[in-house]
Design a protein around this motif. Structure first.
Motif, PDB file in Angstrom:
ATOM      1  N   VAL A   1       0.853  -1.188   0.000  1.00 26.60           N
ATOM      2  CA  VAL A   1       0.000   0.000   0.000  1.00 26.60           C
ATOM      3  C   VAL A   1       0.889   1.238   0.000  1.00 26.60           C
ATOM      4  N   ARG A   2       0.524   2.214  -0.842  1.00 28.87           N
ATOM      5  CA  ARG A   2       1.325   3.435  -0.936  1.00 28.87           C
ATOM      6  C   ARG A   2       1.075   4.353   0.255  1.00 28.87           C
ATOM      7  N   GLY A   3       2.040   5.215   0.531  1.00 26.24           N
ATOM      8  CA  GLY A   3       1.846   6.221   1.561  1.00 26.24           C
ATOM      9  C   GLY A   3       0.623   7.081   1.259  1.00 26.24           C
ATOM     10  N   ARG A   4       0.440   7.371  -0.022  1.00 27.24           N
ATOM     11  CA  ARG A   4      -0.693   8.190  -0.460  1.00 27.24           C
ATOM     12  C   ARG A   4      -2.040   7.598  -0.025  1.00 27.24           C
ATOM     13  N   ASP A   5      -2.142   6.252  -0.094  1.00 31.68           N
ATOM     14  CA  ASP A   5      -3.401   5.608   0.290  1.00 31.68           C
ATOM     15  C   ASP A   5      -3.666   5.770   1.784  1.00 31.68           C
ATOM     16  N   PHE A   6      -2.581   5.738   2.573  1.00 31.78           N
ATOM     17  CA  PHE A   6      -2.727   5.983   4.007  1.00 31.78           C
ATOM     18  C   PHE A   6      -3.273   7.391   4.243  1.00 31.78           C
ATOM     19  N   VAL A   7      -2.711   8.360   3.535  1.00 34.22           N
ATOM     20  CA  VAL A   7      -3.141   9.744   3.707  1.00 34.22           C
ATOM     21  C   VAL A   7      -4.615   9.885   3.332  1.00 34.22           C
ATOM     22  N   HIS A   8      -4.998   9.209   2.239  1.00 38.23           N
ATOM     23  CA  HIS A   8      -6.371   9.305   1.750  1.00 38.23           C
ATOM     24  C   HIS A   8      -7.380   8.838   2.797  1.00 38.23           C
TER      25      HIS A   8
ATOM     26  N   ALA B   1      -2.069  17.782   1.516  1.00 42.11           N
ATOM     27  CA  ALA B   1      -1.574  17.289   2.807  1.00 42.11           C
ATOM     28  C   ALA B   1      -0.152  16.745   2.650  1.00 42.11           C
ATOM     29  N   ILE B   2       0.085  16.023   1.532  1.00 36.07           N
ATOM     30  CA  ILE B   2       1.418  15.456   1.299  1.00 36.07           C
ATOM     31  C   ILE B   2       2.443  16.572   1.092  1.00 36.07           C
ATOM     32  N   ARG B   3       2.021  17.612   0.349  1.00 37.45           N
ATOM     33  CA  ARG B   3       2.922  18.739   0.130  1.00 37.45           C
ATOM     34  C   ARG B   3       3.239  19.450   1.440  1.00 37.45           C
TER      35      ARG B   3
ATOM     36  N   GLN C   1       6.546   8.841   9.426  1.00 41.59           N
ATOM     37  CA  GLN C   1       5.966   9.766  10.392  1.00 41.59           C
ATOM     38  C   GLN C   1       5.365  10.992   9.690  1.00 41.59           C
ATOM     39  N   ARG C   2       6.036  11.477   8.661  1.00 43.50           N
ATOM     40  CA  ARG C   2       5.515  12.611   7.896  1.00 43.50           C
ATOM     41  C   ARG C   2       4.200  12.250   7.226  1.00 43.50           C
ATOM     42  N   LEU C   3       4.138  11.062   6.634  1.00 46.68           N
ATOM     43  CA  LEU C   3       2.922  10.664   5.921  1.00 46.68           C
ATOM     44  C   LEU C   3       1.754  10.436   6.894  1.00 46.68           C
TER      45      LEU C   3
END
Lengths: 304, 271
Positions: free
Chosen positions: B98-105, B130-132, B153-155
């Motif tokens: 799973v991508r970091g992006r999916d976690f953020v979503h 949010a990622i930016r 941690q950032r993600l």
């Protein structure tokens, strides 16, 4: 005259239309393709979450518990599918309630699984029927499926797929990030129970095709292959479903022409697809990043 | 907006005679404190003293054993969309596909039923934003298990921010990071909090990387809670009283603080 048809050698060659016509010539093959497709779709979809939630062994155990249910049902004079559903759904509810605590309980799960097989063995002996009953439940009997079975399978498959669609986002959230999901109001425990009960339905269905012992091939293998090629959950679910259907179609088609069991072909295709996927994804990863080959690493999921 | 006016004047957290218990075991009691909107508070204390328990109370995952608690003007309740939460991390499996992006979503719509239909473009924009904001564009599309602790941690911080919260509750976000990354993440959190007017409670073991950014310190130890400016709370007298044991606070030439006398206790807890 059906006898005449049977006497004629089945067509096989480059004319694909004729091959398809040949495969669908008999009702038993039509039913096998219909039920097999539905089972594969639902197994692939739910299988993605089984792998993501590290529940492969639990799914495997569920099917074995179903063996005791199926043979027990025959003993008391009901349809095997009823016993299968009752046993797997009850066990699934218990496993779901345990939730995270299920992890690392391999010994307990394994013992319950072994005992269930033992019970099934006893029930089979008590029934005094032919051993074909047990063989059918253990290894599947897709070519014995009736039109009525297809309808039952369709309903069960629909329930499985609709459930996953309905809870897709919170299930993914609870799977990947249980603590945050809980804080955000996702009913983590309720979802865990519902998931295992629906998995029990999917497992019971899949038993018809590949039997209790070969369940890994349809529930775990397609998802495990899909995981190697996509890091997007939505694509992973779709890819797992497509692969499960392809495995099933290929297995049924080969088994039509060759005098060997369909369970053998489906598991063989699943196994070699997985090997191929590991090799291919390794090559792709190495080309892309020049990093360590992924198949070298042990799969230790959610280690503490 | 009148909302922002009200936000800046009303306290974000009001605890009055608050006590926390897990099952029948009392963890701490008589906690009376306020956290103002926009404040950055470091939560310190030995292992097992009930720091995470405080966050669980604020999230509504655990009811207070006694006293009253108000969060953003309401009683704590589970599923509060105004709170962004980053729990203490176990290791994320390296092979998690799973991508970091999916976690953020998930921080935007993970609690909604069904599959995402419509609104997709808008949500993707929010994820990107949010990622930016945590400067994680370079690796957001890689499998999250393959990233370093600081990158993860950032993600996870981006996930909490994607829900557009008013308050951040961060449980040991600096643990298992090297000193440089601890400072970088602490500054990032402070910057984001300032830019968005967020109230932050951040659990940490070591106050030093946080000294430049925190407003106050909430110390949880030996069944009690003390709050104040770092220089007021982290003193030989205060900590000795809180721990009920001789504690000494030393200062080096850079203004760093070192708490001495807890080694035996923390070594015991960490084991």
């Amino acid at each position: 005259m059906p006898e005449l048809y049977l006497a004629a050698a089945p067509y096989f060659g480059w004319d694909l239309v004729r091959v398809v016509q040949e495969l669908f010539r008999y009702a038993f093959m039509q039913h096998a393709f219909e039920a097999g497709t539905i089972v594969a779709l639902s197994a692939g979809v739910i299988g993605y979450f089984v792998v993501l939630r590290s529940l492969s062994f639990a799914a495997h155990a569920l099917s074995h518990i179903g063996f005791a249910g199926a043979t027990g049902a025959v003993l008391v004079g009901t349809a095997p599918i009823v016993g299968l559903l009752v046993f797997t759904m009850s066990a699934g509810a218990v496993m779901g309630a345990l939730g995270q605590r299920l992890r690392g309980r391999d010994v307990t799960i394994g013992l319950v699984m072994a005992w269930s097989l033992g019970l099934g063995l006893l029930f089979t002996r008590l029934y005094k029927g032919s051993a074909n009953l047990a063989i059918g439940i253990l290894f599947g009997q897709i070519f014995g499926i009736t039109g009525q079975d297809v309808v039952v399978t369709f309903v069960a498959g629909l329930v499985t797929v609709l459930f996953v669609l309905a809870v897709y986002r919170p299930l993914l959230f609870a799977t990947l990030d249980e603590e945050v999901a809980e804080a955000k109001g996702v009913p983590v425990r309720g979802l865990s129970i519902a998931f295992m009960v629906v998995l029990a339905v999917a497992v019971s269905e899949a038993v018809q095709v590949v039997g209790v012992l070969l369940i890994f091939a349809l529930i775990v293998a397609p998802a495990a292959v899909a995981e190697r090629f996509t890091t997007r959950p939505s694509r992973g679910v779709v890819l797992a479903a497509i692969l499960a259907v392809l495995f099933t179609w290929a297995g049924l088609s080969i088994a039509y022409y060759l005098p060997y069991p369909v369970g053998f072909f489906i598991t063989t295709i699943a196994f070699w697809s997985y090997i191929l996927a590991r090799v291919l994804s390794g090559v792709i990863a190495r080309r892309a990043t020049g990093r360590v080959r992924p198949w070298r690493e042990e799969q230790v999921r959610h280690s503490p | 907006m009148t909302g922002s006016m009200a936000r800046s004047s009303a306290p974000a957290i009001v605890a009055d005679g608050l006590a926390a218990a897990y099952r029948d075991r009392l963890i701490w009691r008589d906690a009376t404190f306020r956290v103002n909107t926009g404040e950055f508070v470091a939560v310190l204390g030995p292992n097992g003293s009930g720091k995470s328990t405080l966050l669980r109370l604020l999230l509504g995952l655990l009811p207070p054993a006694a006293g009253s608690l108000q969060v953003l003007g309401e009683r704590p309740h589970r599923g509060n969309a105004d709170i962004g939460y980053v729990p203490q991390r176990r290791n994320i499996d390296r092979d998690l596909p799973v991508r970091g992006r999916d976690f953020v979503h998930l921080g935007i719509d993970g609690d909604r039923w069904g599959v995402a239909v419509g609104n997709a473009a808008n949500n993707h924009q929010r994820v990107d934003q949010a990622i930016r904001s945590v400067q994680a564009e370079a690796y957001a599309d890689r499998p999250i298990g393959r990233l370093s602790g600081g990158e993860q941690q950032r993600l996870l911080l981006a996930q909490a921010l994607a829900g557009k919260p008013q308050m951040l509750l961060l449980d040991e976000p600096l643990a298992s990071l090297d000193l440089r990354n601890q400072i970088v993440i602490a500054e990032l959190v402070a910057e984001l909090a300032r830019a968005n007017g967020l109230t932050v409670l951040l659990i940490a073991h070591d106050i030093n990387p946080l000294l430049p950014v925190v407003d106050r310190v909430l110390y949880v130890a030996h069944g009690g809670v003390a709050i104040g400016k770092p220089a007021e709370v982290i003193t030989t007298e205060q900590l000795s009283r809180l721990y009920d044991a001789p504690i000494e606070v030393l200062h080096d030439s850079h203004g760093h603080m070192f708490v001495v006398g807890l080694e035996a206790e923390s070594a015991h807890h960490d084991a």
